[in-house]
Design a protein around this motif. Structure first.
Motif, short mmCIF file in Angstrom:
data_model
loop_
_atom_site.label_atom_id
_atom_site.label_comp_id
_atom_site.label_asym_id
_atom_site.label_seq_id
_atom_site.Cartn_x
_atom_site.Cartn_y
_atom_site.Cartn_z
N GLN A 1 1.77 -0.45 -7.68
CA GLN A 1 0.56 -0.24 -8.47
C GLN A 1 -0.47 0.57 -7.70
O GLN A 1 -1.18 1.40 -8.28
CB GLN A 1 -0.03 -1.61 -8.86
N TYR A 2 -0.56 0.38 -6.38
CA TYR A 2 -1.58 1.08 -5.61
C TYR A 2 -1.31 2.58 -5.58
O TYR A 2 -2.24 3.39 -5.72
CB TYR A 2 -1.65 0.52 -4.19
N ARG A 3 -0.06 2.97 -5.41
CA ARG A 3 0.25 4.40 -5.41
C ARG A 3 0.01 5.00 -6.78
O ARG A 3 -0.37 6.17 -6.91
CB ARG A 3 1.72 4.60 -4.98
N GLN A 4 0.20 4.21 -7.84
CA GLN A 4 -0.08 4.70 -9.19
C GLN A 4 -1.58 4.94 -9.35
O GLN A 4 -2.00 5.92 -9.99
CB GLN A 4 0.41 3.68 -10.22
N ILE A 5 -2.40 4.06 -8.78
CA ILE A 5 -3.85 4.24 -8.83
C ILE A 5 -4.24 5.53 -8.11
O ILE A 5 -5.07 6.31 -8.60
CB ILE A 5 -4.55 3.03 -8.19
N LEU A 41 0.81 -1.22 0.00
CA LEU A 41 0.00 0.00 0.00
C LEU A 41 0.84 1.27 0.00
O LEU A 41 0.36 2.33 -0.38
CB LEU A 41 -0.93 0.00 1.21
N PHE A 42 2.11 1.16 0.45
CA PHE A 42 2.91 2.37 0.64
C PHE A 42 4.12 2.46 -0.29
O PHE A 42 4.81 3.47 -0.30
CB PHE A 42 3.39 2.46 2.10
N GLN A 91 -10.49 -0.42 -7.69
CA GLN A 91 -9.13 -0.83 -7.35
C GLN A 91 -8.63 -0.10 -6.10
O GLN A 91 -7.83 -0.64 -5.33
CB GLN A 91 -8.19 -0.56 -8.52
N LEU A 92 -9.13 1.11 -5.92
CA LEU A 92 -8.76 1.86 -4.73
C LEU A 92 -9.15 1.10 -3.46
O LEU A 92 -8.43 1.12 -2.45
CB LEU A 92 -9.45 3.24 -4.75
N LEU A 98 -7.58 -6.49 0.22
CA LEU A 98 -6.70 -7.67 0.19
C LEU A 98 -5.74 -7.65 1.38
O LEU A 98 -5.47 -8.69 1.99
CB LEU A 98 -5.90 -7.69 -1.11
N THR A 99 -5.22 -6.47 1.70
CA THR A 99 -4.33 -6.36 2.85
C THR A 99 -5.05 -6.76 4.13
O THR A 99 -4.54 -7.56 4.93
CB THR A 99 -3.80 -4.92 2.97
#
Length: 764
Positions: A229-233, A223-224, A672-673, A679-680
């Motif tokens: 990919q998450y930070r790109q989202i 997440l961090f 996706q956000l 999932l975490t």
């Protein structure tokens, strides 16, 4: 590469299908069968090994360089290695100890037989004790006190006193000694013996826990990670001013039907309220009698009150008091609500029935009697299920007329000669011989005096008598009574049907927010915030009353899910205004399920094994994951409906445009956000639960249906984060379709397991 990916996908799907099938087989063949022929079979281990091998080869060929991704995937290999070591090297058995005796052997189930294994020391039982919640027979803990005695170095060489050590074993408190772990499992009926579970897993547990630690670190890191990919989202999210389209949402509404009755002699509301202020031992918990009255009334009438044909409204305390003191009259009143079904149709019963309507001398007395016997003999069709539900209500009234549920008289343990510090008795209970004669007479005669006051209409005297009974409880109930704060909290909680009101408010407001006007959105946001505060207050009251975080049963987890959805919607509203509708709709749905389903809203004591902070963390994190994934489900429906006519862009970083295409892309990013933190949370929740299980009863994974379906859900939802390997999911329409179908695994995990498959985790 293409063939390798095909093999990997095939093995991944095969593992999921096999696990799902095993849970169905377990329902019909039993846990022992699937444990031996499915989960414990060689081919199941080989299937996992092939999947791990194919994944490793694919991962290496992809040349993944993101550290968190390497750690994340490595953690699963380590966990599987730990599981294999546990399967091959661990030993689990049972040790039966009797008070004053010692043993250095324990029994292990090996194949179809039982084999005895030795311990490198002796263990002796000093004492065993069952601890109770004050004033009740509800078990609070099971405590075994043992002495560890080292084996003599040579035959006939006694061990010295200094070498001995004492230890205590209880629920969630294990004894670890020389590579062996001892868990409280059971005890002998005479309380002179204790049964301990013995576990020896020196290799599997350290490796498995290392895998868990790597997994936890990687999931949070995901997440961090600035390059992840998450930070790109997050960087690609639309601004708060982005407007979404209208969601096409349909709901069915359920209406309730009022019954009819005739006026009868009744206890005044004020006097009945004073009766409700007394304490009672109900559901193995000392609580205000008002709580018992509410449950009694809801079970009979389907409501929190009773309203007759003349419009007279009786409180729950009044209805209970009327059946206690004017039972002959009220047994003839049509109070019992009859739900539609084969029983009502076959016997042509009205919407409301009286107790006496089920008794007919010409038909042999109790008209449901023959059907009850048929149900007891195994006939469980819908007709007989309805019979048993009505019979349960009628037997409740019979027991009330006999005074059995009215355990409102506390007696000190010295007089009651009981294991519990204080025992609560009903006026018709058989009182112990050691009890003071004056107290005996008071307990036996108090209700007779109240009954006489009621017949004579002497309400002032009845009020005074109830006040004296309250003083008696305060004097002799001692530590078993709830605190003043707990009593206040329970009265406050009983006054307002929070779940009922909030589900109606939230669902109604969800429809109104479809009116895309700024003033309506502001009203909707205010309603959501107020609902969140009200639900927080309700859950806080339950916490105060029970002394434990409200996550112990299906009803409370539904409230928790609604709470998390509201909280998420309030935080994300500025970024995604449409989530206001989603938040109101989903929270309203969860509250509706808690209101109309078979979930039990009663507050009770936790089982001793459930009193663990690890369990609290496990449940809360899992509920957060389910709440977030519920939003991805609704987002998927919204995206499919609003963007069905588009030609979808294949570019991974396509920028959103206006109209329905902008809505589709916005919903794609929003889903996706929520997916990544979900999932975490799910990964953390599942494996924190495994640690709790290992601490509680010695096995971190038992392939219980709930555990298995939680793992299936985790694996299913892990697929959409691999869009680089699965281009099909880069298409927003395909992605949303997958997320909608994936939600079926959550429904199976929560509802399917609870009400169909069963198991240790079932709330049903």
């Amino acid at each position: 590469m293409k063939h390798l990916k095909t093999i990997l996908i095939f093995l991944y799907v095969a593992v999921i299908v096999v696990m799902a099938a095993a849970t169905i087989v377990e329902k019909y063949k039993g846990t022992a069968y699937v444990g031996e022929y499915w989960y414990g079979s060689w081919w199941f281990s080989v299937l996992w090994a092939l999947l791990a091998a194919a994944a490793i080869v694919w991962f290496l060929k992809q040349r993944v360089r993101k550290v968190f991704a390497v750690v994340l995937h490595l953690s699963f290999i380590v966990i599987l290695a730990g599981a294999l070591l546990t399967h091959l090297t661990s030993r689990q058995g049972m040790l039966h100890l009797r008070k004053g005796e010692s043993a250095n052997t324990y029994l292990v189930q090996e194949g179809k037989g039982i084999k005895m294994h030795s311990l490198p020391f002796r263990i002796a039982l000093k004492d065993f004790e069952v601890k109770y919640h004050e004033g009740t027979m509800a078990h609070a803990d099971y405590v075994t006190k043992v002495t560890i005695l080292p084996l003599p170095k040579q035959a006939g060489s006694p061990s010295t006193q200094s070498q001995e050590s004492n230890a205590t074993i209880s629920m969630n408190k294990i004894l670890s000694y020389q590579g062996y772990r001892f868990y409280q499992s059971s005890y002998d009926p005479d309380m002179q013996g204790s049964i301990l579970a013995v576990n020896s897993d020196s290799w599997g547990i350290p490796v498995t826990y290392t895998g868990y630690a790597l997994l936890f670190i990687a999931l949070i890191w995901m997440l961090f990670d600035p390059k992840g990919q998450y930070r790109q989202i997050l960087r690609n999210l639309p601004s708060a001013s982005a407007k979404g389209g209208r969601a096409a949402i349909l709901l069915l509404t359920v209406c309730s039907v009022c019954g009819h009755s005739m006026a009868a002699t009744t206890i005044p509301k004020e006097t009945a309220s004073r009766l409700g202020e007394l304490y009672i031992n109900y559901n193995d918990r000392i609580c205000p009698l008002q709580t018992f009255a509410l449950d009694f009334t809801k079970k009979l009438t389907g409501k929190r009150y009773f309203k007759d044909a003349d419009g007279n409204r009786y409180t729950a305390e009044q209805l209970l008091a009327n059946f206690i003191f004017f039972g002959d009259e009220w047994e003839k009143q049509p109070v019992i609500k009859m739900k539609g079904g084969p029983l009502k149709t076959t016997l042509q019963l009205p919407d409301r029935c009286s107790f006496s309507s089920f008794f007919n001398e010409e038909m042999g007395g109790y008209i449901l009697g023959p059907y009850v016997q048929e149900a007891a003999q195994g006939n469980r069709d819908k007709f007989h299920q309805d019979v048993m539900k009505v019979d349960d209500k009628l037997m409740m009234l019979v027991e009330l007329r006999q005074g059995k549920p009215l355990k409102i008289f506390p007696a000190p343990s010295a007089e009651a000669q009981h294991l519990a510090p204080v025992t609560w008795y009903s006026p018709t209970d058989e009182l112990p011989d050691g009890m003071d004669s004056g107290r005996k007479k008071y307990i036996q005669d108090a209700f007779s005096l109240l009954y006489q006051y009621a017949l004579d209409g002497q309400w002032n005297q009845m009020d005074q008598m109830l006040a004296k009974m309250r003083q008696y409880q305060q004097r002799y109930g001692t530590a078993s009574l709830p605190t003043k704060t707990q009593t206040w909290a329970e009265h406050a909680y009983n006054k307002v049907p929070f779940a009922t009101i909030l589900f109606m408010v939230c669902l109604t407001m969800a429809f109104l927010t479809l009116i895309r006007k700024r003033w309506m959105q502001r009203i909707g946001l205010a309603v959501l915030a107020a609902s969140f505060l009200a639900l927080t207050f309700a859950m806080a009251l339950r916490w105060i009353i029970s002394g434990t975080i409200p996550m112990s049963n299906g009803y409370e987890t539904m409230l928790t899910m609604a709470w998390f959805v509201m909280l998420t919607a309030l935080f994300m509203y500025r970024r995604f205004p449409v989530i206001l509708t989603f938040g109101l709709l989903l929270s309203g749905f969860f509250l509706l399920v808690s209101h109309i389903s078979q979930m039990d809203p009663q507050i009770g004591h936790l089982m001793p094994v459930l009193s663990s902070p690890l369990l609290t963390i496990h449940v809360s994190v899992i509920m957060m994951a389910y709440a977030l994934l519920s939003i991805t489900f609704l987002t998927g429906i919204w995206g499919l409906i609003t963007g069905h006519s588009l030609t979808f862009p294949k570019e991974k970083d396509a920028s959103p445009r206006g109209g329905s295409e902008g809505v589709l892309h916005s919903s794609f990013l929003m889903s996706q956000l929520f997916l990544y933190p979900a999932l975490t949370c799910m990964g953390l929740g599942i494996f924190i639960g495994a640690i709790w299980a290992n601490v509680s009863w010695g096995t971190y994974w038992s392939w219980d249906p709930k555990e298995t379906w939680a793992l299936i859900t985790f694996m299913v939802y892990a697929v959409p984060v691999h869009q680089q390997s699965i281009p099909w999911l880069r298409n927003p329409r395909h992605y949303h379709l997958y997320m909608v179908l994936a939600f079926l695994t959550i429904l199976m995990t929560y509802f399917g397991v609870n009400y169909f498959l069963g198991g240790m985790h079932s709330y049903a």
